[in-house]
Design a protein around this motif. Structure first.
Motif, PDB file in Angstrom:
ATOM      1  N   TYR A 103       0.838  -1.198   0.000  1.00 13.94           N
ATOM      2  CA  TYR A 103       0.000   0.000   0.000  1.00 13.94           C
ATOM      3  C   TYR A 103       0.873   1.247   0.000  1.00 13.94           C
ATOM      4  N   PHE A 104       0.478   2.200  -0.833  1.00 11.16           N
ATOM      5  CA  PHE A 104       1.123   3.505  -0.830  1.00 11.16           C
ATOM      6  C   PHE A 104       0.290   4.467   0.014  1.00 11.16           C
ATOM      7  N   ASP A 105       0.877   5.599   0.340  1.00 18.88           N
ATOM      8  CA  ASP A 105       0.219   6.507   1.282  1.00 18.88           C
ATOM      9  C   ASP A 105      -1.076   7.093   0.721  1.00 18.88           C
ATOM     10  N   ASP A 106      -1.224   7.091  -0.602  1.00 19.07           N
ATOM     11  CA  ASP A 106      -2.453   7.638  -1.191  1.00 19.07           C
ATOM     12  C   ASP A 106      -3.566   6.592  -1.286  1.00 19.07           C
ATOM     13  N   GLY A 107      -3.321   5.384  -0.773  1.00 22.16           N
ATOM     14  CA  GLY A 107      -4.348   4.347  -0.765  1.00 22.16           C
ATOM     15  C   GLY A 107      -4.296   3.381  -1.932  1.00 22.16           C
ATOM     16  N   THR A 108      -3.519   3.678  -2.962  1.00 19.37           N
ATOM     17  CA  THR A 108      -3.353   2.732  -4.058  1.00 19.37           C
ATOM     18  C   THR A 108      -2.443   1.591  -3.599  1.00 19.37           C
ATOM     19  N   PHE A 109      -2.486   0.489  -4.320  1.00 19.36           N
ATOM     20  CA  PHE A 109      -1.666  -0.644  -3.897  1.00 19.36           C
ATOM     21  C   PHE A 109      -1.179  -1.437  -5.098  1.00 19.36           C
ATOM     22  N   PHE A 110      -0.168  -2.262  -4.815  1.00 18.69           N
ATOM     23  CA  PHE A 110       0.441  -3.143  -5.809  1.00 18.69           C
ATOM     24  C   PHE A 110       0.459  -4.540  -5.210  1.00 18.69           C
ATOM     25  N   ASP A 111      -0.153  -5.508  -5.890  1.00 18.55           N
ATOM     26  CA  ASP A 111      -0.129  -6.897  -5.443  1.00 18.55           C
ATOM     27  C   ASP A 111       1.031  -7.608  -6.124  1.00 18.55           C
ATOM     28  N   TYR A 112       2.054  -7.929  -5.337  1.00 18.85           N
ATOM     29  CA  TYR A 112       3.209  -8.620  -5.883  1.00 18.85           C
ATOM     30  C   TYR A 112       2.993 -10.115  -5.716  1.00 18.85           C
ATOM     31  N   ASP A 113       2.822 -10.825  -6.837  1.00 14.55           N
ATOM     32  CA  ASP A 113       2.485 -12.243  -6.764  1.00 14.55           C
ATOM     33  C   ASP A 113       3.325 -13.130  -7.676  1.00 14.55           C
ATOM     34  N   GLY A 114       4.287 -12.569  -8.374  1.00  9.85           N
ATOM     35  CA  GLY A 114       5.143 -13.380  -9.237  1.00  9.85           C
ATOM     36  C   GLY A 114       4.551 -13.708 -10.591  1.00  9.85           C
ATOM     37  N   ASP A 115       3.268 -13.391 -10.800  1.00 11.96           N
ATOM     38  CA  ASP A 115       2.624 -13.640 -12.094  1.00 11.96           C
ATOM     39  C   ASP A 115       3.099 -12.563 -13.070  1.00 11.96           C
ATOM     40  N   PRO A 116       3.816 -12.937 -14.127  1.00 17.52           N
ATOM     41  CA  PRO A 116       4.406 -11.917 -15.006  1.00 17.52           C
ATOM     42  C   PRO A 116       3.385 -11.013 -15.666  1.00 17.52           C
ATOM     43  N   GLU A 117       2.239 -11.557 -16.072  1.00 21.69           N
ATOM     44  CA  GLU A 117       1.249 -10.720 -16.751  1.00 21.69           C
ATOM     45  C   GLU A 117       0.559  -9.776 -15.775  1.00 21.69           C
ATOM     46  N   ASN A 118       0.246 -10.266 -14.593  1.00 21.83           N
ATOM     47  CA  ASN A 118      -0.371  -9.398 -13.588  1.00 21.83           C
ATOM     48  C   ASN A 118       0.603  -8.299 -13.167  1.00 21.83           C
ATOM     49  N   THR A 119       1.877  -8.651 -13.053  1.00 20.53           N
ATOM     50  CA  THR A 119       2.880  -7.649 -12.709  1.00 20.53           C
ATOM     51  C   THR A 119       2.949  -6.579 -13.779  1.00 20.53           C
ATOM     52  N   ARG A 120       2.953  -6.996 -15.041  1.00 18.05           N
ATOM     53  CA  ARG A 120       3.032  -6.014 -16.125  1.00 18.05           C
ATOM     54  C   ARG A 120       1.806  -5.108 -16.142  1.00 18.05           C
ATOM     55  N   GLN A 122       0.013  -4.164 -13.624  1.00 18.91           N
ATOM     56  CA  GLN A 122       0.091  -3.202 -12.531  1.00 18.91           C
ATOM     57  C   GLN A 122       1.188  -2.167 -12.768  1.00 18.91           C
ATOM     58  N   VAL A 123       2.293  -2.583 -13.372  1.00 15.52           N
ATOM     59  CA  VAL A 123       3.352  -1.635 -13.716  1.00 15.52           C
ATOM     60  C   VAL A 123       2.818  -0.599 -14.692  1.00 15.52           C
ATOM     61  N   ALA A 124       2.056  -1.047 -15.676  1.00 16.81           N
ATOM     62  CA  ALA A 124       1.485  -0.126 -16.656  1.00 16.81           C
ATOM     63  C   ALA A 124       0.498   0.836 -15.999  1.00 16.81           C
ATOM     64  N   ALA A 125      -0.273   0.346 -15.031  1.00 16.42           N
ATOM     65  CA  ALA A 125      -1.283   1.180 -14.384  1.00 16.42           C
ATOM     66  C   ALA A 125      -0.671   2.194 -13.424  1.00 16.42           C
ATOM     67  N   LEU A 126       0.356   1.793 -12.682  1.00 12.91           N
ATOM     68  CA  LEU A 126       0.940   2.663 -11.662  1.00 12.91           C
ATOM     69  C   LEU A 126       2.098   3.498 -12.187  1.00 12.91           C
ATOM     70  N   GLY A 127       2.699   3.044 -13.275  1.00  5.86           N
ATOM     71  CA  GLY A 127       3.932   3.654 -13.731  1.00  5.86           C
ATOM     72  C   GLY A 127       3.744   4.891 -14.582  1.00  5.86           C
ATOM     73  N   GLU A 128       4.860   5.460 -14.957  1.00  4.71           N
ATOM     74  CA  GLU A 128       4.910   6.608 -15.848  1.00  4.71           C
ATOM     75  C   GLU A 128       5.330   6.123 -17.234  1.00  4.71           C
TER      76      GLU A 128
END
Length: 530
Positions: A103-120, A122-128
């Motif tokens: 969890y980040f301080d603004d309430g958003t979160f990242f679920d780290y689960d080792g699944d490469p597609e799910n990771t990608r 979330q990276v696309a959604a949270l990243g720049e």
């Protein structure tokens, strides 16, 4: 370590200060709740399987450290492959998904689960812009560090400078000597993703701003073998290890604090000959293996005249890892805990880099904090009374070199953390639902666990205290004295501690000329584990 010594053919006694096994992994039972007091994250289950497979007189030290069958693809985690057949005779280990909810301080979160597609995703959604491409490069470079640093060099004992010099070109080629946070920042513009891919070293006592990027391997260690949990808690795994140790003929002694490691001079040699307990009892031994805090071992248990390479000046000048405040709490369930939280949760504060500087550099207790919140009853309800949850939350704080007065600061700080969980909606109504609260501070690490300055993880894992530069598993000053655990090579964390035991066992086997076929017949001795 005791299991490995027994498998080498030694007759081993483990002496423990506390009234039960575990040390940092001690278990607290109170008001129907079971609280693991220390480690809760289990990785690399084949290390555990290997220990439960050992037999008296068959050390298996010659077998591959990473057999091909444990180097599978990510689907191994998703399919729930966890405890092996030998492990399952003693304890049940299950995979945990996601590994962490961050969890980040603004309430958003990242679920780290080792699944490469799910990771990608979330990276696309949270990243720049560019961060997804950066993740692909990070993934490839972290894999290369993992393959060289963990799979190939993980069990290397850097006992001499030459061993270290031979691997430096590889570390430079992999860019593994810059700091981990700097390494992550090469690939990600988003501050959130820089945190996601660097925070894990805090779980082994390392500051992401100063640990070397070799620790990017943690990402792949977890990705390859997943995160696991022993049903009944980590304490169930500890009890299983004790059972295995005793089945192999080992002896446990509790309430047996060590006062001194006994050293004698024989000619020009200084040799460890056993220990003296705090109550004056003398235990004679041919080998002493210390799993105690590295600095405490040398500063408190060995007289200065027997130490040259590990003099007071050398030991005291080693930077120590940070300490912890850990809060153990039980509360009435309302059925909503699993909606927002998971088994393992990382709750990051509003500051990242500056908070780390407060903890490790300025050594002050900041007004804000980050925490690791563990709610094992989401996986195993048996750890709490019916209708309740058991939890602990862990907050990194400066070690006792800070001179902070925890008798004064502890209770208000603990209440502030619990109120935060309540008021920020992680556990709404927690203060009204709370039925048990207890906590430990750096004072517990210093005075109960005998950790120098109240450190929680041994010497800080900076570059100048890694590999050859980290304390060695074999004493340079005293024959037949060995060290094992978080304070020596390769470092802190449950997989590293298990690796440390195997490294030390190999050193002992080499020094005593022990081979698997000759162990039982030719080598009987009586080491003592501290």
């Amino acid at each position: 370590m005791g299991i490995r010594l027994q498998s080498l053919g030694f007759d081993t006694t483990i002496v423990e200060k506390l009234d039960g096994p575990g040390g940092r992994a001690y278990v607290k039972h109170v008001d129907g709740f079971t609280f693991d007091m220390g480690p809760t994250v289990i990785t690399v289950p084949h290390f555990i399987e290997e220990l439960f497979s050992l037999e008296r007189g068959k050390s298996n030290l010659h077998l591959p450290d990473f057999p091909l069958e444990v180097l599978g693809e990510d689907k191994r985690i998703r399919e729930g492959i966890s405890g092996g057949p030998q492990t399952s005779k003693y304890v049940q280990i299950v995979p945990i998904l996601p590994f962490y909810r961050i969890y980040f301080d603004d309430g958003t979160f990242f679920d780290y689960d080792g699944d490469p597609e799910n990771t990608r995703r979330q990276v696309a959604a949270l990243g720049e812009p560019g961060d997804l491409e950066g993740y692909e490069r990070f993934h490839a470079d972290a894999r290369a560090i993992f393959e060289r640093g963990f799979l190939e060099l993980g069990y290397t004992h850097f006992g001499d400078l030459g061993t270290m010099l031979r691997v430096i070109p590889d570390l430079l080629r992999l860019d593994a000597v810059r700091t981990l946070f700097s390494f992550a920042s090469k690939y990600f513009k988003s501050p959130k993703l820089r945190q996601v891919f660097s925070f894990e070293t805090l779980l082994v006592g390392g500051n992401p701003l100063s640990v070397p990027a070799i620790y990017a391997m943690i990402h792949f260690v977890e990705k390859t073998w997943g995160i696991h949990f022993a049903l009944g808690g980590t304490g169930a795994l500890v009890r299983a290890f004790v059972q295995k140790f005793e089945e192999l003929g080992g002896i446990m002694r509790y309430n047996a604090e060590v006062g001194k490691i006994n050293v004698v001079r024989e000619g020009n040699k200084k040799i460890a000959k056993g220990i003296t307990l705090a109550d004056g009892t003398v235990l004679h031994a041919d080998i002493v293996v210390s799993n105690a805090d590295y600095a405490n071992t040398y500063l408190k248990l060995i007289e200065p005249q027997y130490r040259f390479w590990q003099s007071d000046l050398v030991v005291k000048n080693r930077p120590q890892s940070m300490s912890l405040v850990v809060i153990y709490f039980g509360f009435r369930a309302d059925g909503r805990e699993g909606q927002k939280l998971r088994h393992h949760n990382i709750i990051l504060g509003p500051r990242y880099e500056e908070l780390l500087k407060d903890i490790f550099g300025r050594k002050v207790l900041a007004r804000d904090f980050s925490q690791y919140l563990h709610i094992p009853t989401l996986t195993d309800p048996s750890l709490a009374p019916p209708g309740h949850h058991a939890a602990y939350t862990l907050i990194p704080v400066p070690h006792n070199g800070s001179k902070l007065d925890w008798d004064l600061l502890g209770e208000p700080f603990v209440n502030k953390v619990l109120q935060f969980l309540d008021e920020r909606g992680y556990l709404p109504g927690l203060m009204e639902r709370l039925v048990h609260k207890s906590f430990i501070t750096p004072d517990y690490f210093e005075h109960t666990l005998n950790s120098y300055l109240g450190n929680a993880f041994g010497p800080e894992p900076i570059l100048a205290q890694s590999a050859f530069f980290r304390p060695h598993n074999k004493s340079e000053d005293i024959a037949n004295l060995y060290l094992v655990g978080a304070g020596v090579q390769p470092g802190a964390g449950t997989p590293s501690v298990m690796m440390s035991a195997k490294m030390t066992a190999r050193l002992i086997a080499q020094d005593f000329g022990i081979g698997d076929r000759a162990i039982e017949a030719q080598h009987q001795a009586a080491p003592v584990g501290v």
